[in-house]
Motif scaffolding. Structure first.
Motif, short mmCIF file in Angstrom:
data_model
loop_
_atom_site.label_atom_id
_atom_site.label_comp_id
_atom_site.label_asym_id
_atom_site.label_seq_id
_atom_site.Cartn_x
_atom_site.Cartn_y
_atom_site.Cartn_z
N GLN A 23 0.82 -1.21 0.00
CA GLN A 23 0.00 0.00 0.00
C GLN A 23 0.86 1.27 0.00
OE1 GLN A 23 -0.36 1.43 3.51
NE2 GLN A 23 -1.17 3.29 2.63
N GLY A 24 1.86 1.33 0.85
CA GLY A 24 2.72 2.51 0.93
C GLY A 24 3.52 2.75 -0.33
N GLU A 25 3.95 1.69 -0.98
CA GLU A 25 4.70 1.82 -2.23
C GLU A 25 3.80 2.38 -3.33
OE1 GLU A 25 7.72 -1.92 -1.43
OE2 GLU A 25 5.85 -2.25 -2.52
N ILE A 26 2.57 1.91 -3.39
CA ILE A 26 1.64 2.40 -4.41
C ILE A 26 1.28 3.86 -4.14
CG2 ILE A 26 -0.68 2.14 -5.38
CD1 ILE A 26 -0.41 -0.88 -4.76
N ALA A 27 1.01 4.20 -2.89
CA ALA A 27 0.61 5.56 -2.53
C ALA A 27 1.72 6.58 -2.78
CB ALA A 27 0.18 5.61 -1.07
N CYS A 49 8.80 10.92 3.32
CA CYS A 49 7.44 11.18 2.84
C CYS A 49 7.19 12.68 2.80
CB CYS A 49 6.42 10.50 3.77
SG CYS A 49 4.71 10.89 3.33
N ILE A 50 6.70 13.14 1.66
CA ILE A 50 6.33 14.56 1.52
C ILE A 50 4.91 14.66 0.97
CG2 ILE A 50 8.67 15.44 1.25
CD1 ILE A 50 8.18 15.38 -1.81
N LYS A 51 4.11 13.64 1.21
CA LYS A 51 2.76 13.58 0.65
C LYS A 51 1.69 14.12 1.59
CE LYS A 51 3.72 11.02 -3.10
NZ LYS A 51 3.19 10.95 -4.42
N GLY A 52 2.07 14.72 2.71
CA GLY A 52 1.09 15.27 3.63
C GLY A 52 0.33 16.44 3.02
N ARG A 53 -0.86 16.67 3.50
CA ARG A 53 -1.68 17.76 2.97
C ARG A 53 -1.09 19.11 3.34
NH1 ARG A 53 -7.51 15.35 4.53
NH2 ARG A 53 -7.62 13.87 2.83
N GLU A 54 -1.13 20.02 2.39
CA GLU A 54 -0.72 21.42 2.59
C GLU A 54 0.65 21.52 3.26
OE1 GLU A 54 -3.89 23.31 4.70
OE2 GLU A 54 -5.40 22.56 3.31
N SER A 55 1.59 20.76 2.79
CA SER A 55 2.96 20.78 3.31
C SER A 55 3.03 20.49 4.80
CB SER A 55 3.63 22.12 3.00
OG SER A 55 3.62 22.36 1.62
N GLY A 60 -0.97 10.65 6.21
CA GLY A 60 -1.66 9.92 7.26
C GLY A 60 -1.22 8.48 7.39
N SER A 61 -0.95 7.84 6.26
CA SER A 61 -0.49 6.45 6.28
C SER A 61 0.86 6.32 6.98
CB SER A 61 -0.39 5.92 4.85
OG SER A 61 0.13 4.62 4.83
N CYS A 62 1.77 7.21 6.66
CA CYS A 62 3.09 7.18 7.30
C CYS A 62 3.00 7.55 8.77
CB CYS A 62 4.05 8.11 6.57
SG CYS A 62 4.46 7.54 4.92
N ARG A 63 2.14 8.51 9.09
CA ARG A 63 1.94 8.90 10.49
C ARG A 63 1.44 7.71 11.30
NH1 ARG A 63 -0.70 13.13 9.48
NH2 ARG A 63 1.12 14.46 9.50
N GLN A 64 0.51 6.93 10.72
CA GLN A 64 -0.02 5.75 11.40
C GLN A 64 1.08 4.70 11.60
OE1 GLN A 64 -2.95 5.39 12.81
NE2 GLN A 64 -2.45 3.34 13.50
N GLN A 65 1.93 4.51 10.60
CA GLN A 65 3.04 3.57 10.74
C GLN A 65 3.98 3.97 11.86
OE1 GLN A 65 5.16 3.00 7.07
NE2 GLN A 65 3.51 1.82 6.15
N VAL A 66 4.28 5.27 11.97
CA VAL A 66 5.15 5.77 13.04
C VAL A 66 4.51 5.48 14.39
CG1 VAL A 66 6.11 7.84 14.11
CG2 VAL A 66 6.28 7.53 11.64
N GLY A 88 9.35 9.38 7.04
CA GLY A 88 9.40 8.15 7.78
C GLY A 88 8.92 6.95 7.00
N CYS A 89 8.49 7.15 5.78
CA CYS A 89 8.02 6.01 5.00
C CYS A 89 9.18 5.15 4.58
CB CYS A 89 7.32 6.48 3.73
SG CYS A 89 5.74 7.22 4.05
N ARG A 90 8.99 3.88 4.73
CA ARG A 90 9.93 2.92 4.19
C ARG A 90 9.23 2.21 3.06
NH1 ARG A 90 14.44 2.08 6.56
NH2 ARG A 90 14.71 0.03 5.65
N SER A 91 9.88 2.15 1.94
CA SER A 91 9.28 1.51 0.78
C SER A 91 10.12 0.34 0.33
CB SER A 91 9.14 2.50 -0.34
OG SER A 91 8.33 3.57 0.05
#
Length: 91
Positions: A23-27, A49-55, A60-66, A88-91
């Motif tokens: 999921q994280g790799e696709i996102a 990860c730089i995919k958070g809303r409005e910089s 949210g996915s990476c935040r949940q993993q953390v 913090g995303c690991r792919s």
């Protein structure tokens, strides 16, 4: 299902089901990971990860993993997580 969602659904089913991507790799998939000359997708071991809303930093996915990693590691807190502010995303 309209064409827009059928295209997205087909994309996710192909990448997850046939290619075995998580999921994280696709996102977090970006164009530079795709090598059209060799017909390969090269996923880096770690990329911020730089995919958070409005910089807002991480998505949210990476935040949940953390949060899950911190919950299961008694020696770690959100404050001392190495990439909690900038990724913090690991792919």
């Amino acid at each position: 299902m309209d064409d827009f969602y059928s295209l997205q659904t087909g994309f996710v089913l192909h990448f997850a089901g046939q290619l075995g991507m998580r999921q994280g790799e696709i996102a977090h998939l970006v164009e530079r990971w795709v090598d059209l000359d060799r017909n390969m997708i090269c996923i880096p071991v770690h990329e911020r990860c730089i995919k958070g809303r409005e910089s807002m930093g991480i998505c949210g996915s990476c935040r949940q993993q953390v949060k899950q990693r911190v919950e299961h590691n008694d020696e770690m807190t959100l404050r001392n997580w190495p990439d909690s502010k900038n990724g913090g995303c690991r792919s």
